[in-house]
Design an enzyme around this catalytic site. Structure first.
Site, short mmCIF file in Angstrom:
data_model
loop_
_atom_site.label_atom_id
_atom_site.label_comp_id
_atom_site.label_asym_id
_atom_site.label_seq_id
_atom_site.Cartn_x
_atom_site.Cartn_y
_atom_site.Cartn_z
CG ASP A 151 -2.06 0.83 1.08
OD1 ASP A 151 -2.98 0.60 0.45
OD2 ASP A 151 -2.07 2.15 1.57
CE1 TYR A 210 -5.56 6.42 -0.25
CE2 TYR A 210 -5.14 6.65 2.22
CZ TYR A 210 -5.44 6.04 1.12
OH TYR A 210 -5.43 4.75 1.12
CG HIS A 227 -4.85 -4.11 0.28
ND1 HIS A 227 -4.03 -3.34 -0.94
CD2 HIS A 227 -4.91 -2.80 1.14
CE1 HIS A 227 -3.64 -2.23 -0.44
NE2 HIS A 227 -4.15 -1.80 0.83
#
Length: 402
Positions: free
Chosen positions: A180, A313, A367
């Site tokens: 990630d 983000y 993930h």
């Protein structure tokens, strides 16, 4: 170098009481008939989890388990332009003196807890496989690390604080593993500090842009080479993610403060946002209610607050979309492919731009590979640095063997 302080999780009783009080006031929406997971976590699941969090879940039990299992510390790390940040990390040394220093870097919505299943495996000593000294930090703003206090804390700063932590621990030369955001951070570390400090890097979230006309031979090969069945399935998974499961990315990268109000005030809002990802981003992983609540409680009780971590983000947005326009590391790279990862791109894209020395393909896993499939990911890392492996003894004097 600043000294480290041993750390134990010890959430004040007052915070536990506030959480319980907020859960007592929970108000739930209705839902459409037979909607299942198509609109998010089902109402029955959310009611069950909230009831468990409120009246059955014992945070103190899991807090004690984490404290007993994970040797944790904090240390001040100076970041250029941002001052000193107090960083929380797990640090476990192998009994093998020549163990390889390895940095493990998590992403969102993960945390330091992702190293839990791999820690004893990576540090285990054996003549059959290499051993590692493992460092797994809480990224700034995550878990029990202090967060940045002003804007502009981008990918270079995440790479800087992580690298400086390894140097402070005496690991002048080391290797990395990340998924990630951990992929992007360790990639930047490999590009900035590769060769002198970072000797090799491994990821379970390999990403690369497709070839373009600027590289005619690569682009022609890209156009003419048919995809394998696995690559087609990977591209279908990638399309599903982009079309059906990436809305969070847009909101978190544009208006993270808007979400922060809900996450900070409402544990139910935080639970719904996170539980959705835990379920649909894994490969049918069988979460127990307490397991999921522990994962989410780390965010609720985090040092910087539940509304801080997703700021990454917006702060790193430009770096994410400039992936193909930044320098590529030249040090050895390893990649693991799990079929329910969010972005599964043809491996040829990665190989043409990186010094990929080993690849591993798995039949299951999603993930959160370090958490879902710790044995498999550990074995991939071991193979890369084992005797006869492509990165054996890449850290001078640290072969991983006695």
């Amino acid at each position: 170098m600043p000294s480290e302080t041993p750390f134990q999780i010890n959430i004040p009783d007052k915070k536990l009481s506030i959480l319980r009080a907020k859960l007592e006031l929970a108000t739930f929406p209705d839902e459409l008939q037979d909607i299942g997971w198509r609109h998010g976590p089902p109402l029955a699941d959310m009611k069950r989890l909230v009831e468990r969090w409120k009246n059955g879940y014992d945070w103190r039990k899991y807090e004690k388990e984490l404290n007993q299992e994970l040797p944790m510390f904090t240390r001040d790390i100076d970041v250029d332009g941002f001052g000193a940040l107090n960083i929380h990390y797990v640090h476990k040394k192998s009994e093998t003196v020549d163990a390889i220093p390895l940095l493990f870097c998590h992403g969102w919505p993960g945390s330091f807890i992702e190293i839990r299943g791999m820690l004893s495996l990576l540090t285990a000593s054996s003549p059959k496989h290499p051993s590692f000294h493992v460092v797994a930090l809480s990224l700034p703003g995550f878990g029990f690390s202090e967060g940045a206090h002003k804007p502009g804390f981008g990918l270079d700063q995440y790479a800087e604080v992580t690298h400086k932590l390894m140097i402070a621990l005496g690991y002048n030369e080391y290797v990395t593993e990340g998924g990630d955001w951990g992929f992007l951070i360790t990639r930047r570390m490999a590009a900035k500090y590769g060769g002198k400090h970072v000797k090799a890097w491994h990821t379970n979230f390999p990403m690369a842009d497709p070839p373009t006309w600027k590289s005619p031979l690569s682009f022609l090969s890209y156009l003419l080479t048919p995809y394998s069945a696995e690559e087609k399935a990977g591209l279908e998974r990638t399309a599903w993610y982009r079309n059906k499961s990436s809305g969070y990315f847009v909101e978190q990268s544009t208006f993270p403060q808007t979400l922060a109000y809900g996450f900070t005030d409402s544990p139910v809002a935080l639970l719904g946002w996170f539980y959705e990802k835990l379920v649909i981003w894994t490969d049918d992983y069988k979460w127990t209610d307490d397991e999921a609540l522990t994962w989410i409680s780390i965010y609720w009780f985090s040092r910087a607050g539940p509304g801080a971590a997703h700021r990454i983000y917006s702060e790193v947005y430009g770096d994410f979309y400039n992936l193909g326009r930044t320098s590529y590391p030249t040090i050895p790279m390893g990649a693991s492919y799990f079929p329910k990862e969010l972005l599964l791109l043809p491996s040829a894209w990665l190989r043409r731009l990186n010094n990929v020395v080993i690849e591993s393909y798995h039949k299951s896993g999603g993930h959160f590979a370090a958490y879902e499939r710790p044995e498999e990911l550990t074995e991939d890392v071991r193979k890369m640095f084992a005797k006869g492996g492509p990165a054996f003894a890449v850290v001078p004097g640290k072969s991983g063997y006695a």
